[in-house]
Design an enzyme around this catalytic site. Structure first.
Site, mmCIF file in Angstrom:
data_model
loop_
_atom_site.group_PDB
_atom_site.id
_atom_site.type_symbol
_atom_site.label_atom_id
_atom_site.label_comp_id
_atom_site.label_asym_id
_atom_site.label_seq_id
_atom_site.Cartn_x
_atom_site.Cartn_y
_atom_site.Cartn_z
ATOM 1 N N ILE A 16 27.999 106.148 -43.300
ATOM 2 C CA ILE A 16 27.213 106.132 -44.734
ATOM 3 C C ILE A 16 26.712 104.900 -44.926
ATOM 4 C CG2 ILE A 16 27.016 107.152 -47.119
ATOM 5 C CD1 ILE A 16 29.041 109.216 -46.161
ATOM 6 N N HIS A 17 25.510 104.379 -44.468
ATOM 7 C CA HIS A 17 24.788 103.247 -44.917
ATOM 8 C C HIS A 17 23.746 103.819 -45.751
ATOM 9 C CE1 HIS A 17 21.580 104.351 -42.075
ATOM 10 N NE2 HIS A 17 22.433 104.890 -41.411
ATOM 11 N N ALA A 18 22.656 102.728 -46.221
ATOM 12 C CA ALA A 18 21.897 103.091 -47.020
ATOM 13 C C ALA A 18 21.125 104.557 -47.016
ATOM 14 C CB ALA A 18 20.660 102.125 -47.133
#
Length: 90
Positions: A14-16
């Site tokens: 879960i990145h940007a």
């Protein structure tokens, strides 16, 4: 209240971009929504709070959803995780 555990299966975690997709679902919701990972709990309506959890691929996260639209929110989150945030699976 609905408590739902989901597994992060996209390659990058879960990145940007995935955090933004989560907030796209949780932000407009009437329910109170928390995301819990590795002992830390955050407001799932805040992209910064979700990103600060730094959730890697393969991790389990727990959503706590409480409110009038909780079933709809959980269904949307389940679909988002099932679709790997429209990214490559690990």
């Amino acid at each position: 209240m609905i408590v739902k555990t989901l597994t992060v299966t996209n390659k990058l975690g879960i990145h940007a971009r995935p955090a933004g997709m989560i907030v796209d679902i949780t932000g407009p919701a009437k329910s109170d929504i928390s995301i819990v990972f590795d002992g830390s709990k955050a407001n799932a309506k805040s992209i910064l709070n979700v990103m600060m959890l730094a959730i890697p691929s393969g991790s389990e996260v727990r959503f706590e959803v409480d409110g009038d639209d909780e079933e709809q929110v959980v269904a949307q989150l389940e679909q988002l995780f099932h679709d790997n945030f429209n990214e490559e699976a690990c």
